[in-house]
Design an enzyme around this catalytic site. Structure first.
Site, PDB file in Angstrom:
ATOM      1  N   ARG A   1     -18.950  -9.037 -24.767  1.00 36.58           N
ATOM      2  CA  ARG A   1     -18.187 -10.283 -24.940  1.00 36.58           C
ATOM      3  C   ARG A   1     -16.704  -9.986 -24.714  1.00 36.58           C
ATOM      4  O   ARG A   1     -15.966  -9.727 -25.665  1.00 36.58           O
ATOM      5  CB  ARG A   1     -18.390 -10.834 -26.352  1.00 36.58           C
ATOM      6  CG  ARG A   1     -19.741 -11.480 -26.600  1.00 36.58           C
ATOM      7  CD  ARG A   1     -19.753 -12.155 -27.968  1.00 36.58           C
ATOM      8  NE  ARG A   1     -20.908 -12.995 -28.152  1.00 36.58           N
ATOM      9  CZ  ARG A   1     -22.063 -12.582 -28.682  1.00 36.58           C
ATOM     10  NH1 ARG A   1     -22.219 -11.328 -29.062  1.00 36.58           N
ATOM     11  NH2 ARG A   1     -23.064 -13.427 -28.827  1.00 36.58           N
TER      12      ARG A   1
ATOM     13  N   GLU B   1     -27.296 -21.033 -20.797  1.00 33.41           N
ATOM     14  CA  GLU B   1     -27.064 -21.464 -22.179  1.00 33.41           C
ATOM     15  C   GLU B   1     -26.786 -22.961 -22.269  1.00 33.41           C
ATOM     16  O   GLU B   1     -26.426 -23.474 -23.314  1.00 33.41           O
ATOM     17  CB  GLU B   1     -25.948 -20.639 -22.826  1.00 33.41           C
ATOM     18  CG  GLU B   1     -24.712 -20.465 -21.979  1.00 33.41           C
ATOM     19  CD  GLU B   1     -23.683 -19.516 -22.599  1.00 33.41           C
ATOM     20  OE1 GLU B   1     -23.806 -19.152 -23.775  1.00 33.41           O
ATOM     21  OE2 GLU B   1     -22.736 -19.155 -21.891  1.00 33.41           O
TER      22      GLU B   1
ATOM     23  N   ASP C   1     -26.031 -20.749 -27.756  1.00 33.86           N
ATOM     24  CA  ASP C   1     -25.539 -22.034 -27.265  1.00 33.86           C
ATOM     25  C   ASP C   1     -26.684 -22.920 -26.789  1.00 33.86           C
ATOM     26  O   ASP C   1     -26.664 -24.129 -27.010  1.00 33.86           O
ATOM     27  CB  ASP C   1     -24.537 -21.826 -26.130  1.00 33.86           C
ATOM     28  CG  ASP C   1     -23.153 -21.514 -26.678  1.00 33.86           C
ATOM     29  OD1 ASP C   1     -22.745 -22.185 -27.638  1.00 33.86           O
ATOM     30  OD2 ASP C   1     -22.505 -20.584 -26.170  1.00 33.86           O
TER      31      ASP C   1
ATOM     32  N   CYS D   1     -29.515 -12.542 -24.342  1.00 34.44           N
ATOM     33  CA  CYS D   1     -28.486 -11.895 -25.153  1.00 34.44           C
ATOM     34  C   CYS D   1     -28.146 -12.736 -26.377  1.00 34.44           C
ATOM     35  O   CYS D   1     -27.279 -12.378 -27.156  1.00 34.44           O
ATOM     36  CB  CYS D   1     -27.256 -11.612 -24.314  1.00 34.44           C
ATOM     37  SG  CYS D   1     -26.604 -13.087 -23.519  1.00 34.44           S
TER      38      CYS D   1
ATOM     39  N   HIS E   1     -19.389 -17.155 -34.244  1.00 38.11           N
ATOM     40  CA  HIS E   1     -18.903 -15.849 -33.774  1.00 38.11           C
ATOM     41  C   HIS E   1     -18.426 -14.972 -34.914  1.00 38.11           C
ATOM     42  O   HIS E   1     -18.389 -13.758 -34.790  1.00 38.11           O
ATOM     43  CB  HIS E   1     -17.859 -16.033 -32.678  1.00 38.11           C
ATOM     44  CG  HIS E   1     -18.512 -16.403 -31.387  1.00 38.11           C
ATOM     45  ND1 HIS E   1     -18.618 -17.710 -30.983  1.00 38.11           N
ATOM     46  CD2 HIS E   1     -19.181 -15.654 -30.484  1.00 38.11           C
ATOM     47  CE1 HIS E   1     -19.296 -17.731 -29.851  1.00 38.11           C
ATOM     48  NE2 HIS E   1     -19.661 -16.515 -29.525  1.00 38.11           N
TER      49      HIS E   1
ATOM     50  N   ARG F   1     -19.572  -9.936 -19.593  1.00 40.36           N
ATOM     51  CA  ARG F   1     -19.534 -11.386 -19.519  1.00 40.36           C
ATOM     52  C   ARG F   1     -18.062 -11.771 -19.377  1.00 40.36           C
ATOM     53  O   ARG F   1     -17.230 -11.345 -20.185  1.00 40.36           O
ATOM     54  CB  ARG F   1     -20.129 -11.945 -20.814  1.00 40.36           C
ATOM     55  CG  ARG F   1     -20.422 -13.421 -20.808  1.00 40.36           C
ATOM     56  CD  ARG F   1     -19.485 -14.294 -21.591  1.00 40.36           C
ATOM     57  NE  ARG F   1     -19.229 -13.995 -22.971  1.00 40.36           N
ATOM     58  CZ  ARG F   1     -19.927 -14.487 -24.006  1.00 40.36           C
ATOM     59  NH1 ARG F   1     -20.963 -15.254 -23.843  1.00 40.36           N
ATOM     60  NH2 ARG F   1     -19.560 -14.216 -25.224  1.00 40.36           N
TER      61      ARG F   1
END
Ligand code: PEP
Ligand code: MG
Length: 580
Positions: free
Chosen positions: A302, A437, A461, A508, A195, A338
């Site tokens: 996010r 994911e 992920d 995404c 991230h 999300r």
């Protein structure tokens, strides 16, 4: 004296080319030298310790004052716990006794005591007491810094534009950076879809991670070139190299302005097939960039970044205002929010999430939300309320199967019912999707497709879980292959299952931001691409240059290949041939 030129290769994390002066950020690893001291030195060491405690206290009081002014007294009170750690008699006495007994420098003794404390606290079952662990760690690091005379410069307060060099940066460190202040950054550890890297892309700050020895080789003040696209770093380049890179930077700027000319054109193939090309964001500050790059909406917001870099949790109204603002600005396009996705490499000190052995497989994302209905429902209420002002969609992260999806929807229904009772407006037809994911979700997406309104494939992920390769570990980054045949088959399965039930399927994850992979994904039938804002023109260029028929042929041929490397090379070759 002229310093030697060094070339380093790492993992490209955020594209772009920059040239600037290095600033080495003090390492936060808790390591100190074990230095013997003579008996006569003991009083001096005790005095140093006391000075460090006083200095730390002053710093914390200053922070409290600043927070009281900016956010109110309630938030500032959190730091009372930090002040209590400073007054802990047992801690202070253990250090002094240790010093006298061991005759080692105070940094070393203090660190030993601190480690014992941390160990004891991490084994405590009581969640309240365990939460004190992060206070102790925080204050402990601060004391240690003051003992060593190091200041971890606050990234948001840099005075000039610099290149940051660090062992590691947390996603919240990166979130506090600003493009006007930070030219780029390089780190010793980390992976392409950590991230920290994603945040750097979002903020358009060029970055290279996983360099292993950057902090050992770079000194503050060194001249550095970062090529975030190739993952290369040049330390103290000679005159010739410097000249060459200055030219490349100019050329890159020229090319970017050419790409931006595509801004208002649709993402449609030469044979008329239209796809949605949206952007991923972490913070509402990125909206101008989303609009400037010509994205047709937001495919991934996010929302967890909203919880970071602050004291205490955001209130429902704060959520609501943020979502309302984003949806109003993006209207008539849509925004996919999300829901809270914490865990993995994203932590929040204000939430009681214990340290786990396997954070990526642990109590995170939807698992955490389902266990904490109060926190989850506050967010759901805010999303629903904001849906009355624009086109909002919502999706749940880390869905492992239909049961979790149903449980989350049950809470959503309860919140809807509450709003109806109170006569608060919301979009009755709000679309609710599942992020795909986790391999178990990808393999049961025929079941999920019957109840979800859409799928968004989170390859960051999905790849890590399918290949069992930690997405932030630079040592095994070579295994992290978006084109691994297993990953491609899972993606195909998700797209086909979604289409069979008549729902749209997007992506995404970072895979969609790579032009060669976008070609492949288009051929597999992907309906929506959600990419970092700066990648929007790049992907649009690919889509507009080819026909759907060509893309399908590429995907078909790729699926017949047997290794990730072969598929990657093949897609890159096809991209070269088809997109001039
Ligand atoms: C993903 O996993 O692909 C994704 C988009 O979510 P995140 O990167 O935030 O985990
Ligand atoms: Mg994810």
């Amino acid at each position: 004296m002229l310093r030697k030129t060094i070339l380093m290769k790492g993992i490209p994390a955020a594209p772009g080319l920059v040239l600037g002066k290095a600033f080495c950020l003090g390492s936060e690893d808790l390591k100190v030298e074990k230095r013997r001291i003579p008996e006569s030195r003991i009083p001096k060491e005790i005095a140093r310790f006391e000075e460090a405690l006083i200095k730390t206290r002053t710093e914390i009081l200053d922070i409290q004052k600043k927070i009281t002014k900016e956010m109110g007294i309630r938030h500032a009170q959190i730091f009372n716990a930090h002040l209590l750690v400073l007054e802990d008699r047992t801690l202070i006495e253990s250090v002094i006794t240790g010093l006298k007994k061991e005759k080692l420098c105070v940094e070393y003794i203090f660190l030993e005591v601190l480690k014992k404390y941390i160990k004891t606290f991490s084994h405590i079952g009581d969640p309240y007491l365990r939460e004190r662990l992060s206070d102790i760690e925080d204050v402990g690091k601060r004391i240690l810094r003051n003992l060593r005379g190091i200041r971890r410069e606050v990234l948001s307060n840099l005075k000039e534009k610099l290149v940051i060099v660090a062992y590691d940066l947390s996603p919240s460190d990166t979130a506090s950076m600003r493009k006007e202040k930070v030219l780029g950054f390089i780190t010793d550890i980390g992976g392409k879809t950590s991230h920290t890297a994603i945040m750097a892309k979002a903020l358009e700050i060029p970055a290279v991670v996983g360099l292993e020895e950057a902090t050992a080789k770079v000194k503050t003040g060194d001249t550095i070139i970062i090529d975030g696209t190739r993952g290369e770093v040049i330390i103290n380049p000679d005159r010739l190299t410097l000249g060459k890179y200055k030219q490349r930077i100019e050329e890159l700027l020229r090319r970017e302005s050419l790409l931006l000319k595509l801004k208002d054109l649709p993402a449609v193939t030469r044979d008329g097939h239209k796809v949605e090309l949206a952007a991923n964001i972490e913070l509402p500050d990125e909206l101008p960039s989303v609009i400037a790059h010509g994205a047709q909406g937001i495919g991934l917001y996010r929302s967890e970044y909203f919880y970071m870099n602050r004291v205490g949790l955001p209130s429902e109204d704060e959520h609501f205002e943020a979502y309302k603002k984003v949806s109003e600005q993006i209207k008539p396009n849509s925004v996919v929010i999300r829901t809270l996705d914490l865990g993995g490499d994203k932590f929040l000190s204000q939430l009681d999430i214990p340290q786990e052995m396997n954070p990526y497989l642990g109590w995170r994302a939807i698992r955490f939300c389902l266990a904490r209905p109060q926190i989850f429902k506050a967010q759901l209420r805010a999303i629903l309320r904001a849906s009355a002002y624009g086109k909002l969609k919502l999706m749940y992260p880390m869905i492992s199967g239909i049961e979790e999806f149903r449980q989350a929807n049950k809470m959503l229904e309860e919140v809807k019912e509450e709003l109806r009772r109170k006569q608060i407006a919301f979009d009755k037809n709000i679309e609710v999707g599942a992020m795909i994911e986790i391999p178990s979700a990808a393999l049961t997406c025929d079941i999920l497709a019957k109840e979800a309104d859409f799928f968004s494939i989170g390859t960051n992920d999905l790849i890590q879980y399918s290949i069992a390769v930690d997405r932030v570990n630079e040592k095994i980054a070579y295994l992290y292959e978006p084109t691994h045949p297993a990953v491609l088959r899972l993606i195909k399965n998700v797209i086909d299952a979604g289409h069979k039930e008549g729902i749209w399927v997007g992506m995404c994850g970072e895979m969609a931001s790579e032009p060669a992979f976008a070609l492949l994904l288009l051929g597999l039938g992907l309906d929506e691409f959600s990419v970092s804002p700066a990648a929007v023109p790049l992907i649009k260029r690919v889509i507009r240059a080819i026909t759907l028929k060509q893309a399908r042929a590429v995907a078909r041929a790729a699926l017949a290949l047997t290794t990730g490397k072969d598929i990657e090379n093949f897609s890159k070759q096809k991209l070269k041939e088809l997109v001039k």
